[in-house]
Design a protein around this motif. Structure first.
Motif, PDB file in Angstrom:
ATOM      1  N   LYS A  37      46.125  38.517  52.176  1.00 15.27           N
ATOM      2  CA  LYS A  37      45.633  39.878  52.392  1.00 15.27           C
ATOM      3  C   LYS A  37      46.765  40.902  52.268  1.00 15.27           C
ATOM      4  CE  LYS A  37      41.698  38.948  55.421  1.00 15.27           C
ATOM      5  NZ  LYS A  37      41.164  39.125  56.781  1.00 15.27           N
ATOM      6  N   GLN A  38      47.892  40.603  52.877  1.00 15.43           N
ATOM      7  CA  GLN A  38      49.023  41.533  52.827  1.00 15.43           C
ATOM      8  C   GLN A  38      49.574  41.650  51.412  1.00 15.43           C
ATOM      9  OE1 GLN A  38      51.774  40.220  55.835  1.00 15.43           O
ATOM     10  NE2 GLN A  38      50.411  40.791  57.497  1.00 15.43           N
ATOM     11  N   SER A  39      49.605  40.558  50.673  1.00 15.89           N
ATOM     12  CA  SER A  39      50.097  40.599  49.292  1.00 15.89           C
ATOM     13  C   SER A  39      49.180  41.436  48.410  1.00 15.89           C
ATOM     14  CB  SER A  39      50.210  39.189  48.731  1.00 15.89           C
ATOM     15  OG  SER A  39      51.145  38.437  49.467  1.00 15.89           O
ATOM     16  N   ALA A  41      47.257  43.845  49.442  1.00 19.72           N
ATOM     17  CA  ALA A  41      47.432  45.236  49.857  1.00 19.72           C
ATOM     18  C   ALA A  41      48.681  45.842  49.229  1.00 19.72           C
ATOM     19  CB  ALA A  41      47.510  45.325  51.381  1.00 19.72           C
ATOM     20  N   VAL A  42      49.778  45.097  49.191  1.00 16.11           N
ATOM     21  CA  VAL A  42      51.022  45.600  48.604  1.00 16.11           C
ATOM     22  C   VAL A  42      50.843  45.869  47.112  1.00 16.11           C
ATOM     23  CG1 VAL A  42      53.383  44.943  47.981  1.00 16.11           C
ATOM     24  CG2 VAL A  42      52.571  44.586  50.310  1.00 16.11           C
ATOM     25  N   ALA A  44      47.997  46.460  45.487  1.00 11.53           N
ATOM     26  CA  ALA A  44      47.066  47.574  45.301  1.00 11.53           C
ATOM     27  C   ALA A  44      47.743  48.914  45.568  1.00 11.53           C
ATOM     28  CB  ALA A  44      45.859  47.400  46.211  1.00 11.53           C
ATOM     29  N   ILE A  45      48.490  49.005  46.645  1.00 16.79           N
ATOM     30  CA  ILE A  45      49.188  50.257  46.969  1.00 16.79           C
ATOM     31  C   ILE A  45      50.232  50.569  45.909  1.00 16.79           C
ATOM     32  CG2 ILE A  45      50.773  51.316  48.628  1.00 16.79           C
ATOM     33  CD1 ILE A  45      49.136  49.901  50.820  1.00 16.79           C
TER      34      ILE A  45
END
Length: 70
Positions: A37-39, A41-42, A44-45
């Motif tokens: 999930k964090q990867s 998000a990074v 995408a941002i």
């Protein structure tokens, strides 16, 4: 001949590594789902910020060309 400083340095370095080992035992590593999930998000941002920078670059480039053509 052995200096006392060398002995103290060895003890200090051994103590340091024992401290590092005990601190590593305290680490709570994230699970696979959280890491995924964090990867995502990074990534995408990063893409969104890249698009925003590209748009700003285009606008500034157009503005500078417009001003210099006057």
């Amino acid at each position: 001949m052995v200096n006392m400083g060398e002995s103290a340095e060895k003890k200090a370095s051994l103590g340091f590594f024992k401290g590092v080992k005990s601190e590593f035992k305290k680490i709570i590593w994230p699970d696979r789902q959280s890491t995924l999930k964090q990867s995502v998000a990074v990534v995408a941002i990063s893409i969104v910020v890249g698009v925003i920078i590209a748009i700003l670059d285009y606008v500034v480039k157009y503005g500078v060309n417009f001003i210099t053509s006057i």
